[in-house]
Design an enzyme around this catalytic site. Structure first.
Site, PDB file in Angstrom:
ATOM      1  N   ARG A  46       0.877  -1.102  -0.100  1.00  0.00           N
ATOM      2  CA  ARG A  46      -0.080  -0.007  -0.120  1.00  0.00           C
ATOM      3  C   ARG A  46       0.909   1.188  -0.082  1.00  0.00           C
ATOM      4  O   ARG A  46       0.454   2.262  -0.637  1.00  0.00           O
ATOM      5  CB  ARG A  46      -1.107  -0.037   1.341  1.00  0.00           C
ATOM      6  CG  ARG A  46      -1.721   1.353   1.319  1.00  0.00           C
ATOM      7  CD  ARG A  46      -2.839   1.363   2.328  1.00  0.00           C
ATOM      8  NE  ARG A  46      -2.366   0.565   3.500  1.00  0.00           N
ATOM      9  CZ  ARG A  46      -1.844   1.088   4.661  1.00  0.00           C
ATOM     10  NH1 ARG A  46      -1.501   2.005   4.711  1.00  0.00           N
ATOM     11  NH2 ARG A  46      -1.590   0.052   5.746  1.00  0.00           N
ATOM     12  N   TYR A  98     -16.145  17.362 -16.055  1.00  0.00           N
ATOM     13  CA  TYR A  98     -16.712  15.977 -16.268  1.00  0.00           C
ATOM     14  C   TYR A  98     -17.571  15.848 -15.050  1.00  0.00           C
ATOM     15  O   TYR A  98     -17.401  16.280 -13.757  1.00  0.00           O
ATOM     16  CB  TYR A  98     -15.439  15.148 -16.020  1.00  0.00           C
ATOM     17  CG  TYR A  98     -15.888  13.723 -15.675  1.00  0.00           C
ATOM     18  CD1 TYR A  98     -16.772  12.989 -16.631  1.00  0.00           C
ATOM     19  CD2 TYR A  98     -15.483  12.917 -14.570  1.00  0.00           C
ATOM     20  CE1 TYR A  98     -17.043  11.617 -16.392  1.00  0.00           C
ATOM     21  CE2 TYR A  98     -15.655  11.645 -14.411  1.00  0.00           C
ATOM     22  CZ  TYR A  98     -16.676  11.057 -15.263  1.00  0.00           C
ATOM     23  OH  TYR A  98     -16.981   9.604 -14.809  1.00  0.00           O
ATOM     24  N   ASP A 170      -6.853  19.251 -14.771  1.00  0.00           N
ATOM     25  CA  ASP A 170      -7.074  17.733 -15.434  1.00  0.00           C
ATOM     26  C   ASP A 170      -6.596  17.648 -16.546  1.00  0.00           C
ATOM     27  O   ASP A 170      -6.981  18.328 -17.576  1.00  0.00           O
ATOM     28  CB  ASP A 170      -8.380  17.539 -15.204  1.00  0.00           C
ATOM     29  CG  ASP A 170      -8.869  16.036 -15.546  1.00  0.00           C
ATOM     30  OD1 ASP A 170      -8.444  15.436 -16.343  1.00  0.00           O
ATOM     31  OD2 ASP A 170      -9.938  15.589 -15.054  1.00  0.00           O
ATOM     32  N   LYS A 195      -8.073   6.499 -19.813  1.00  0.00           N
ATOM     33  CA  LYS A 195      -7.911   6.647 -20.961  1.00  0.00           C
ATOM     34  C   LYS A 195      -6.657   6.636 -21.840  1.00  0.00           C
ATOM     35  O   LYS A 195      -6.497   5.504 -22.093  1.00  0.00           O
ATOM     36  CB  LYS A 195      -8.697   8.243 -20.750  1.00  0.00           C
ATOM     37  CG  LYS A 195      -9.512   8.480 -20.079  1.00  0.00           C
ATOM     38  CD  LYS A 195     -11.068   7.483 -20.205  1.00  0.00           C
ATOM     39  CE  LYS A 195     -12.317   8.027 -18.982  1.00  0.00           C
ATOM     40  NZ  LYS A 195     -11.816   7.990 -17.738  1.00  0.00           N
TER      41      LYS A 195
END
Length: 393
Positions: A46, A98, A170, A195
């Site tokens: 982690r 978005y 972004d 993406k």
């Protein structure tokens, strides 16, 4: 070293024992200590994992940042950024944002005391008017999703820094191959790596790259504390995708430019949004801060009743959410990506019932043109037939 070379070399020279060119996938969750008080640099996955670390160092190098972070999704990455703020802090965000990002800030963080204002971030004066004494950051998309508005990143960075705030960008639509916001003055860049960075619609991931060590330390603490990290298998897939990022983005853009010009001349299309078109309002600004136009197009059809039959009759382009893969995908933002945005807000922003978003893939561009052409023709024909039936009745 040029970015094309950095992409092609992603993850190499990480295994001196075997010399493996393809980075090994380290599935281990825990690591043996050489002795009391000593570590190999890896203790618990982690906190850090060798495969994920290779990805994080790669994405940091591509953006020119001091450190990178990989998360389980793009939204997990934005959630981590949101945790840099405290109740009473104020953020200015792109209004054409978005829908998932809008949902996160409005449904989860506003009730916890984080204040938000949405503004057209293409307009520097409008942004300046919304900055308050307790504004801690500007959060922008450029190009925006889905109407592809362009923000002046250098200008926004000056505005933010003059007021003691951060600029967060972004950069999902552009990737570091086409646009590097940190070099333009941004403090944090975030991307849905699902993406274009992954590029094959087979991995869910998000990445963050920061400019300063202080921000890096804060985000490292958040990443380790929350634990929404990217698994090693997905980190390996993402590194593999980055190896061809530059080649894919060139083809995406070439196809998108041809399609945008074709759509603009089509009699059944009323408007086309693509920054590569010379009449796009942000064309000059984008050209000054990016090295390409990207592979995303949005367009409005002349009659919103044509949308269902268009989607039903496409044979090459797939009706699906997401973007940035090798396959061309078409999305209906009003009922998919922006369903959580109130209808009146959607209409004001241009996310109308006749708007379609097209992620242009790597297929032969003539096949894509023919597919859209026949779908538009069939949709219009179906509407004519329906009107004739109504008159007859």
């Amino acid at each position: 070293m040029r970015i094309d070379t950095r992409c092609s070399q992603a993850g190499t020279r990480r295994d001196p024992v075997t010399g493996a060119i393809s980075l090994p996938i380290h599935h281990a969750t825990t690591y043996a200590h050489p002795g009391l008080g000593s570590s190999t640099g890896f203790d618990y996955t982690r906190t850090s994992n060798p495969t994920r670390l290779a990805l994080e160092e790669t994405i940091a190098a591509l953006h020119g940042g001091c450190r990178g972070f990989a998360f389980a999704s793009g939204m997990a990455a934005i959630d981590a950024i949101s945790r840099l703020f405290r109740p009473g802090d104020h953020l200015v965000l792109s209004d054409d944002l978005y829908g998932g990002t809008y949902r996160l800030f409005e449904r989860l963080f506003r009730p916890l005391g984080l204040e938000t204002t949405y503004v057209n971030t293409s307009d520097l004066r409008a942004v300046a008017k919304q900055i308050r004494p307790h504004t801690r950051a500007l959060f922008v998309e450029t190009p925006t999703n889905p109407t592809l508005k362009i923000a002046d990143l250098r200008g926004l960075a000056r505005l933010a820094h003059e007021r003691g705030a951060w600029l967060i960008v972004d950069n999902t639509f552009m990737t570091p191959y086409l646009q590097r916001p940190l070099e333009l003055g941004a403090d944090i860049v975030v991307e849905s790596a699902t993406k274009y960075l992954g590029g094959h619609n087979d991995v869910l991931a998000g990445t963050i790259v920061v400019k300063s060590e202080a921000l890096a330390d804060s985000l490292a603490f958040i990443q380790n504390s929350i634990g929404a990290v990217l698994g090693p298998q997905d980190a390996w897939l993402l590194l593999r995708g980055i190896k061809t990022l530059h080649v894919r983005m060139d083809r995406h853009e070439g196809n998108a430019r041809a399609l945008a010009e074709w759509l603009k001349a089509h009699p059944r299309v009323s408007r086309v949004y693509y920054p590569g078109l010379p009449d796009h309002p942000g064309h000059a600004v984008h050209r000054a801060q990016a090295s390409g136009w990207g592979g995303m197009i949005a367009f409005e059809v002349a009659n919103n009743k044509w949308v269902p039959p268009i989607l039903a009759h496409l044979r090459v382009i797939t009706f699906a959410e997401s973007l940035g893969g090798t396959e061309s995908l078409i999305t209906y933002p009003a009922v998919q990506t922006h369903a959580d945005v109130p209808p009146d807000v959607r209409q004001r922003l241009g996310v109308t019932d006749s708007l379609l978003r097209l992620s242009v893939g790597l297929e032969h561009v003539e096949d894509l043109i023919q597919d859209l052409d026949q779908a538009l023709a069939l949709a219009a024909s179906a509407q004519v037939e329906e009107s004739a039936r109504k008159v007859t009745c």
